[in-house]
Structure formats: C-alpha cells, structure tokens
Scaffold this motif. Structure first.
Motif, PDB file in Angstrom:
ATOM      1  N   GLU A  97      -9.317 -18.628 -45.434  1.00 42.89           N
ATOM      2  CA  GLU A  97      -9.513 -17.296 -45.261  1.00 42.89           C
ATOM      3  C   GLU A  97      -8.699 -16.530 -46.426  1.00 42.89           C
ATOM      4  O   GLU A  97      -8.875 -15.642 -46.894  1.00 42.89           O
ATOM      5  N   ALA A  98      -7.350 -17.239 -46.532  1.00 39.99           N
ATOM      6  CA  ALA A  98      -6.371 -16.428 -47.283  1.00 39.99           C
ATOM      7  C   ALA A  98      -6.483 -16.505 -48.675  1.00 39.99           C
ATOM      8  O   ALA A  98      -6.679 -15.523 -49.499  1.00 39.99           O
ATOM      9  N   VAL A  99      -7.320 -17.770 -49.138  1.00 41.57           N
ATOM     10  CA  VAL A  99      -7.648 -17.751 -50.537  1.00 41.57           C
ATOM     11  C   VAL A  99      -8.768 -17.106 -50.812  1.00 41.57           C
ATOM     12  O   VAL A  99      -8.883 -16.554 -51.979  1.00 41.57           O
ATOM     13  N   GLU A 100      -9.711 -16.936 -49.847  1.00 39.68           N
ATOM     14  CA  GLU A 100     -10.808 -15.913 -50.076  1.00 39.68           C
ATOM     15  C   GLU A 100     -10.423 -14.634 -50.379  1.00 39.68           C
ATOM     16  O   GLU A 100     -10.808 -13.946 -51.198  1.00 39.68           O
ATOM     17  N   LEU A 101      -9.450 -14.286 -49.706  1.00 43.33           N
ATOM     18  CA  LEU A 101      -8.997 -12.908 -49.597  1.00 43.33           C
ATOM     19  C   LEU A 101      -7.992 -12.656 -50.932  1.00 43.33           C
ATOM     20  O   LEU A 101      -8.138 -11.592 -51.377  1.00 43.33           O
TER      21      LEU A 101
ATOM     22  N   THR B   5      -7.935  -7.321 -58.357  1.00 41.54           N
ATOM     23  CA  THR B   5      -8.863  -6.389 -59.010  1.00 41.54           C
ATOM     24  C   THR B   5      -8.210  -6.009 -60.504  1.00 41.54           C
ATOM     25  O   THR B   5      -9.091  -4.891 -61.244  1.00 41.54           O
ATOM     26  N   ALA B   6      -7.566  -6.815 -61.186  1.00 41.98           N
ATOM     27  CA  ALA B   6      -6.918  -6.357 -62.546  1.00 41.98           C
ATOM     28  C   ALA B   6      -8.144  -6.715 -63.272  1.00 41.98           C
ATOM     29  O   ALA B   6      -9.172  -7.628 -63.333  1.00 41.98           O
ATOM     30  N   ASN B   7      -8.055  -6.364 -64.680  1.00 39.44           N
ATOM     31  CA  ASN B   7      -9.209  -6.606 -65.663  1.00 39.44           C
ATOM     32  C   ASN B   7      -8.948  -7.851 -66.388  1.00 39.44           C
ATOM     33  O   ASN B   7      -9.239  -7.844 -67.731  1.00 39.44           O
ATOM     34  N   PHE B   8      -8.205  -8.630 -66.113  1.00 42.97           N
ATOM     35  CA  PHE B   8      -7.723 -10.019 -66.678  1.00 42.97           C
ATOM     36  C   PHE B   8      -7.804 -10.943 -65.459  1.00 42.97           C
ATOM     37  O   PHE B   8      -7.853 -10.666 -64.438  1.00 42.97           O
ATOM     38  N   ASP B   9      -7.891 -12.296 -66.006  1.00 40.61           N
ATOM     39  CA  ASP B   9      -7.818 -13.465 -64.908  1.00 40.61           C
ATOM     40  C   ASP B   9      -6.446 -13.689 -64.427  1.00 40.61           C
ATOM     41  O   ASP B   9      -5.419 -14.316 -64.843  1.00 40.61           O
TER      42      ASP B   9
ATOM     43  N   PRO C 261      -4.483 -30.978 -59.011  1.00 42.20           N
ATOM     44  CA  PRO C 261      -5.578 -31.398 -59.139  1.00 42.20           C
ATOM     45  C   PRO C 261      -6.511 -30.659 -60.068  1.00 42.20           C
ATOM     46  O   PRO C 261      -7.129 -31.424 -60.993  1.00 42.20           O
ATOM     47  N   HIS C 262      -6.342 -29.240 -60.176  1.00 41.12           N
ATOM     48  CA  HIS C 262      -7.283 -28.815 -61.043  1.00 41.12           C
ATOM     49  C   HIS C 262      -6.064 -27.899 -62.085  1.00 41.12           C
ATOM     50  O   HIS C 262      -6.594 -26.827 -62.727  1.00 41.12           O
ATOM     51  N   GLY C 263      -5.078 -28.088 -62.277  1.00 36.12           N
ATOM     52  CA  GLY C 263      -3.982 -27.649 -63.026  1.00 36.12           C
ATOM     53  C   GLY C 263      -3.942 -26.303 -62.678  1.00 36.12           C
ATOM     54  O   GLY C 263      -4.114 -25.836 -61.828  1.00 36.12           O
ATOM     55  N   THR C 264      -3.093 -25.352 -63.810  1.00 33.21           N
ATOM     56  CA  THR C 264      -2.795 -23.996 -63.251  1.00 33.21           C
ATOM     57  C   THR C 264      -3.469 -23.094 -64.065  1.00 33.21           C
ATOM     58  O   THR C 264      -3.419 -21.782 -63.894  1.00 33.21           O
TER      59      THR C 264
ATOM     60  N   PHE D  47     -10.817 -19.756 -60.728  1.00 33.57           N
ATOM     61  CA  PHE D  47     -11.020 -21.116 -60.297  1.00 33.57           C
ATOM     62  C   PHE D  47     -11.709 -21.249 -59.116  1.00 33.57           C
ATOM     63  O   PHE D  47     -12.522 -22.395 -58.984  1.00 33.57           O
ATOM     64  N   GLY D  48     -11.788 -20.182 -58.245  1.00 40.67           N
ATOM     65  CA  GLY D  48     -12.943 -20.242 -57.085  1.00 40.67           C
ATOM     66  C   GLY D  48     -12.073 -20.778 -55.835  1.00 40.67           C
ATOM     67  O   GLY D  48     -11.046 -21.033 -55.880  1.00 40.67           O
ATOM     68  N   THR D  49     -12.664 -20.580 -54.833  1.00 39.42           N
ATOM     69  CA  THR D  49     -11.886 -20.719 -53.462  1.00 39.42           C
ATOM     70  C   THR D  49     -11.908 -22.211 -53.329  1.00 39.42           C
ATOM     71  O   THR D  49     -10.654 -22.691 -52.871  1.00 39.42           O
TER      72      THR D  49
END
Length: 233
Positions: free
Chosen positions: A24-28, A34-38, A65-68, A180-182
């Motif tokens: 839940e926390a990762v989804e939130l 909301t910034a205009n950068f990643d 596993p997926h780096g930073t 990266f996604g959830t």
C-alpha cells in the motif's frame, strides 16, 4: 516550513496516523509524487539500537535487484594490474596520488563511490577528514576496500547501496525511482529490509525495527507497519 500546493494536495491522499502495509505504501508513494521529474524514492528506517555503542552498529551493503535508477560514478585507488582490472570493469576514474591531490587541492568530488585496494589505504587515509564526513571513505564492511575491484565496481554499477546508521539511529537509503513501478520498488525495499534484519546486532534488545517511512524526493512521508512485513528473519 511553507509547503507548495502540489505537496498539500498529495498529503490529502494519505492518513498521517496510519501504518500502511508495504505494498500500500509503495503504491501511495507513487501517487503522491507530483514533481515534473522522475523522483527518487527513499526509505528511512529507525532501529531500536544505540549507534554510540560499537556492538550496536548496523552497517553493510546490498545489491538492489532493480538498481537505484542512478548512474553512479566510481573512483578507484589502485596500482599495478588492478588499474586495468578497474578500467575494464567500468570505473570512471582510476589512479593514486594524482586523485589524492585533486581532491585536496581542487575540492574535486565528481564521483559517488570510492573503491580502494588494501595496499592503497595508507595513501587514501590522508583523505579521511575529507571523505569521512561525506560518507565516501572506503570501508571493508561495505565491500569498497578489496583486491577484487572488478566485482566491487560491477556490483556498484548494478545498484549496490550502502546502509549505515546516522547519529539518530536512522538508516536512509534510496530504493529506486518513481518510474520503476510498484513491483520493482517493493522488491528493492524488501531486499533492503531483509538485509537490515539479518544485520541485527546481538546486543540489540526489544523492538528492532522501530519505524519505516518511505517518501519521494518532493512527496510526503508514508509510514509502513513493521509488524506486518512478510520478510523472513
């Protein structure tokens, strides 16, 4: 501290008093970025230890596993055939005395991680007062003092992060980018927490994971319930 409109809108999406499940926390954290950068997502983990005592230190390194999501520049102090090994592994800078002087005289810091072979530590030790406060001093516990420079560099480039307690007994570690996604963020965070749990000092008594908060660069903190973590201890 005055907050912007986007931050105030984001904070309405979370319950500041609630302890969320990890997923839940990762989804939130993605919904409130909301910034205009990643934005980078960071984990802030308070432990039930006292960092003033040597037997309660928590420090180590783990390859996420997926780096930073960040391109990391590596400076290597080496000599002999280890120079070529470091270059072949993708080190950004490799050398010795010339980089010592560059850091001392030019205040040069165009690197994110420092690796050194053990036979170079006498030389690198001169930089202790400069690199130490910045958390850049090579250390055997984090795998950055080693003769196996090739593996050390490849691990760092693949997403190896160091975790260590600050003076307030909190560990701060980046776990990826919002993009990266959830699933990837969740797997990175789980890997980090598992490593920290395994590193629990025997001198630690009572609750070890006191609190876990994740947040994006510009977003609000979201609290995770340590009691509900599905991680093997």
């Amino acid at each position: 501290m005055k907050r912007g409109k986007k931050y105030l809108e984001s904070i309405k999406k979370i319950n500041r008093e609630k302890l969320y499940d990890l997923s839940e926390a990762v989804e939130l954290v993605q919904k409130t970025a909301t910034a205009n950068f990643d934005e980078t997502v960071e984990a802030h983990i308070r432990l039930g230890v006292d960092s003033r005592h040597a037997d309660q230190q928590v420090r180590g390194a783990i390859v996420l596993p997926h780096g930073t999501g960040k391109k990391v520049k590596v400076l290597v102090f080496a000599k002999g055939d280890k120079i070529a090994e470091a270059q072949d592994a993708g080190a950004d800078y490799v050398g010795g005395e010339e980089y010592i002087e560059k850091i001392q005289k030019e205040n040069w810091f165009d690197f994110d991680v420092v690796v050194a072979t053990p036979d170079m530590m006498g030389l690198v030790g001169r930089l202790g007062r400069i690199l130490g406060p910045k958390g850049l001093m090579p250390n055997p516990k984090s795998g950055t003092v080693t003769f196996d420079v090739g593996k050390a560099i490849k691990d760092i480039k693949a997403g190896k992060v160091e975790y260590r307690l600050d003076k307030t007994n909190i560990i701060h570690v980046p776990i990826g980018k919002v993009s990266f996604g959830t699933q990837k963020l969740q797997e990175n965070l789980s890997t980090l927490l598992e490593a920290i749990i395994k590193a629990k000092p025997s001198a630690s008594k009572g609750q070890y994971l006191k609190s876990i908060v994740i947040s994006s660069t510009m977003g609000p903190g979201i609290k995770i319930n340590p009691a509900k973590l599905m991680i093997t201890k």
